[in-house]
Structure formats: structure tokens, C-alpha cells
Design a protein around this motif. Structure first.
Motif, PDB file in Angstrom:
ATOM      1  N   SER A  20       0.855  -1.187   0.000  1.00  0.00           N
ATOM      2  CA  SER A  20       0.000   0.000   0.000  1.00  0.00           C
ATOM      3  C   SER A  20       0.891   1.236   0.000  1.00  0.00           C
ATOM      4  O   SER A  20       1.916   1.267   0.670  1.00  0.00           O
ATOM      5  CB  SER A  20      -0.947   0.013   1.193  1.00  0.00           C
ATOM      6  OG  SER A  20      -0.229   0.040   2.394  1.00  0.00           O
ATOM      7  N   PRO A  21       0.508   2.263  -0.749  1.00  0.00           N
ATOM      8  CA  PRO A  21       1.325   3.480  -0.822  1.00  0.00           C
ATOM      9  C   PRO A  21       1.456   4.150   0.543  1.00  0.00           C
ATOM     10  O   PRO A  21       0.492   4.220   1.303  1.00  0.00           O
ATOM     11  CB  PRO A  21       0.555   4.373  -1.795  1.00  0.00           C
ATOM     12  CG  PRO A  21      -0.388   3.481  -2.493  1.00  0.00           C
ATOM     13  CD  PRO A  21      -0.655   2.330  -1.599  1.00  0.00           C
ATOM     14  N   LEU A  22       2.644   4.633   0.842  1.00  0.00           N
ATOM     15  CA  LEU A  22       2.886   5.266   2.136  1.00  0.00           C
ATOM     16  C   LEU A  22       2.048   6.523   2.305  1.00  0.00           C
ATOM     17  O   LEU A  22       1.617   6.838   3.417  1.00  0.00           O
ATOM     18  CB  LEU A  22       4.367   5.591   2.284  1.00  0.00           C
ATOM     19  CG  LEU A  22       5.298   4.378   2.330  1.00  0.00           C
ATOM     20  CD1 LEU A  22       6.750   4.827   2.366  1.00  0.00           C
ATOM     21  CD2 LEU A  22       4.981   3.506   3.512  1.00  0.00           C
ATOM     22  N   ALA A  23       1.786   7.245   1.214  1.00  0.00           N
ATOM     23  CA  ALA A  23       0.973   8.459   1.309  1.00  0.00           C
ATOM     24  C   ALA A  23      -0.454   8.133   1.737  1.00  0.00           C
ATOM     25  O   ALA A  23      -1.071   8.898   2.482  1.00  0.00           O
ATOM     26  CB  ALA A  23       0.959   9.185  -0.033  1.00  0.00           C
ATOM     27  N   LEU A  24      -0.975   7.002   1.313  1.00  0.00           N
ATOM     28  CA  LEU A  24      -2.341   6.628   1.692  1.00  0.00           C
ATOM     29  C   LEU A  24      -2.432   6.112   3.119  1.00  0.00           C
ATOM     30  O   LEU A  24      -3.492   6.181   3.735  1.00  0.00           O
ATOM     31  CB  LEU A  24      -2.883   5.567   0.742  1.00  0.00           C
ATOM     32  CG  LEU A  24      -3.359   6.049  -0.613  1.00  0.00           C
ATOM     33  CD1 LEU A  24      -3.872   4.891  -1.430  1.00  0.00           C
ATOM     34  CD2 LEU A  24      -4.426   7.098  -0.468  1.00  0.00           C
ATOM     35  N   GLN A  25      -1.341   5.588   3.645  1.00  0.00           N
ATOM     36  CA  GLN A  25      -1.389   5.056   5.006  1.00  0.00           C
ATOM     37  C   GLN A  25      -1.637   6.156   6.028  1.00  0.00           C
ATOM     38  O   GLN A  25      -2.398   5.969   6.973  1.00  0.00           O
ATOM     39  CB  GLN A  25      -0.108   4.306   5.324  1.00  0.00           C
ATOM     40  CG  GLN A  25       0.029   3.026   4.554  1.00  0.00           C
ATOM     41  CD  GLN A  25       1.340   2.327   4.842  1.00  0.00           C
ATOM     42  OE1 GLN A  25       2.023   2.635   5.805  1.00  0.00           O
ATOM     43  NE2 GLN A  25       1.685   1.372   3.996  1.00  0.00           N
ATOM     44  N   GLY A  26      -1.004   7.286   5.844  1.00  0.00           N
ATOM     45  CA  GLY A  26      -1.228   8.409   6.760  1.00  0.00           C
ATOM     46  C   GLY A  26      -2.639   8.946   6.682  1.00  0.00           C
ATOM     47  O   GLY A  26      -3.262   9.288   7.690  1.00  0.00           O
ATOM     48  N   ILE A  27      -3.175   9.002   5.467  1.00  0.00           N
ATOM     49  CA  ILE A  27      -4.549   9.463   5.289  1.00  0.00           C
ATOM     50  C   ILE A  27      -5.522   8.442   5.862  1.00  0.00           C
ATOM     51  O   ILE A  27      -6.528   8.794   6.479  1.00  0.00           O
ATOM     52  CB  ILE A  27      -4.819   9.726   3.793  1.00  0.00           C
ATOM     53  CG1 ILE A  27      -3.949  10.864   3.296  1.00  0.00           C
ATOM     54  CG2 ILE A  27      -6.280  10.027   3.548  1.00  0.00           C
ATOM     55  CD1 ILE A  27      -3.958  11.041   1.798  1.00  0.00           C
ATOM     56  N   ALA A  28      -5.225   7.163   5.668  1.00  0.00           N
ATOM     57  CA  ALA A  28      -6.127   6.109   6.122  1.00  0.00           C
ATOM     58  C   ALA A  28      -6.233   6.061   7.648  1.00  0.00           C
ATOM     59  O   ALA A  28      -7.241   5.587   8.177  1.00  0.00           O
ATOM     60  CB  ALA A  28      -5.666   4.756   5.585  1.00  0.00           C
ATOM     61  N   GLN A  29      -5.222   6.540   8.343  1.00  0.00           N
ATOM     62  CA  GLN A  29      -5.282   6.564   9.815  1.00  0.00           C
ATOM     63  C   GLN A  29      -6.463   7.387  10.315  1.00  0.00           C
ATOM     64  O   GLN A  29      -6.998   7.126  11.390  1.00  0.00           O
ATOM     65  CB  GLN A  29      -3.980   7.140  10.389  1.00  0.00           C
ATOM     66  CG  GLN A  29      -2.788   6.254  10.218  1.00  0.00           C
ATOM     67  CD  GLN A  29      -2.771   5.128  11.226  1.00  0.00           C
ATOM     68  OE1 GLN A  29      -3.412   5.187  12.259  1.00  0.00           O
ATOM     69  NE2 GLN A  29      -2.029   4.087  10.913  1.00  0.00           N
ATOM     70  N   LEU A  30      -6.887   8.380   9.529  1.00  0.00           N
ATOM     71  CA  LEU A  30      -8.014   9.222   9.937  1.00  0.00           C
ATOM     72  C   LEU A  30      -9.343   8.480   9.920  1.00  0.00           C
ATOM     73  O   LEU A  30     -10.329   8.961  10.460  1.00  0.00           O
ATOM     74  CB  LEU A  30      -8.099  10.451   9.031  1.00  0.00           C
ATOM     75  CG  LEU A  30      -6.941  11.435   9.146  1.00  0.00           C
ATOM     76  CD1 LEU A  30      -7.074  12.522   8.109  1.00  0.00           C
ATOM     77  CD2 LEU A  30      -6.897  12.030  10.539  1.00  0.00           C
ATOM     78  N   VAL A  61     -15.934  12.184   4.044  1.00  0.00           N
ATOM     79  CA  VAL A  61     -15.855  12.945   2.790  1.00  0.00           C
ATOM     80  C   VAL A  61     -14.430  13.451   2.572  1.00  0.00           C
ATOM     81  O   VAL A  61     -13.881  13.368   1.468  1.00  0.00           O
ATOM     82  CB  VAL A  61     -16.869  14.111   2.799  1.00  0.00           C
ATOM     83  CG1 VAL A  61     -16.626  15.062   1.641  1.00  0.00           C
ATOM     84  CG2 VAL A  61     -18.285  13.576   2.765  1.00  0.00           C
ATOM     85  N   GLY A  62     -13.815  13.953   3.631  1.00  0.00           N
ATOM     86  CA  GLY A  62     -12.430  14.415   3.521  1.00  0.00           C
ATOM     87  C   GLY A  62     -11.464  13.300   3.157  1.00  0.00           C
ATOM     88  O   GLY A  62     -10.514  13.515   2.402  1.00  0.00           O
ATOM     89  N   LEU A  63     -11.694  12.102   3.689  1.00  0.00           N
ATOM     90  CA  LEU A  63     -10.852  10.957   3.339  1.00  0.00           C
ATOM     91  C   LEU A  63     -10.950  10.639   1.854  1.00  0.00           C
ATOM     92  O   LEU A  63      -9.937  10.434   1.185  1.00  0.00           O
ATOM     93  CB  LEU A  63     -11.260   9.727   4.149  1.00  0.00           C
ATOM     94  CG  LEU A  63     -10.801   9.667   5.585  1.00  0.00           C
ATOM     95  CD1 LEU A  63     -11.493   8.535   6.313  1.00  0.00           C
ATOM     96  CD2 LEU A  63      -9.312   9.498   5.652  1.00  0.00           C
TER      97      LEU A  63
END
Length: 107
Positions: A20-30, A61-63
Motif C-alpha cells: 500500500s502506498p505510504l501516502a495513503l497510510q497516513g490518510i487512512a489513519q483518519l 468525505v475528507g478521506l
């Protein structure tokens, strides 16, 4: 203990840089915010106040809005695997956060 073990196992397997892309992991934490609201609703069997429901929906929605550029412009030259694999592992990473949300409501 069991919920933490399941969450750690899913997050560990899904968080590899080739999965999984590292950029999405930080967003997915939300995604823990709406998951916690959902777990609270299920566990306590009380309706959510409108303000909390609106905030959880705003986070969802923000995610989705913040994930659109990363999902659709993901470079396949950086990582091996197909687009579907990366999307699947990102979803596994997000589902792995659900036991943490349940654990935070129980504790």
C-alpha cells in the motif's frame, strides 16, 4: 489483547511499501474517527448526537477527497504489483484500524 493482535497483524501485513502506498497510510489513519463513532453506536446501543454524526461524515468525505489524487495518479514504476493489489492492501490497512476503534470504545 485479541483486538490489538488482529489490528497489528492486519496493519503489519498491509503496510509494506510494495503493498500500500505510504501516502495513503497516513490518510487512512483518519478513518479511525468514523470507525470509533460506529463502534460506539454498536457497543453502547445509543444514537450518535447530530454533531458527532456530522463530524464523522465530514471526515469520511475528507478521506475520499484526499485519497483521489493518490489513488488515481499512483506510479506503478515505484512499486511492483497491480493497481488492484495496491487498492486491496490499502483497504486491508483501513479494515485493520477497525479493531483499534472497537478497543478504544471498550476501554
Amino acid at each position: 489483547g485479541f483486538l490489538a493482535m488482529v489490528a497489528n497483524m492486519l496493519a503489519t501485513y498491509a503496510s509494506g511499501p510494495g503493498r500500500s502506498p505510504l501516502a495513503l497510510q497516513g490518510i487512512a489513519q483518519l478513518s479511525m474517527v468514523p470507525f470509533t463513532a460506529l463502534c460506539r453506536r454498536v457497543y453502547m446501543r445509543r444514537p450518535l448526537p447530530w454533531a458527532q454524526l456530522a463530524c464523522a461524515l465530514l471526515v469520511v468525505v475528507g478521506l475520499f477527497v484526499s485519497c483521489i489524487p493518490t489513488i488515481f495518479k499512483f506510479s506503478h514504476e515505484q512499486h511492483e504489483g497491480s493497481y488492484e493489489e495496491h487498492l486491496l492492501w490499502t483497504l486491508v490497512f483501513v479494515v485493520g484500524l477497525l479493531p483499534y476503534s472497537g478497543l478504544s470504545v471498550i476501554i
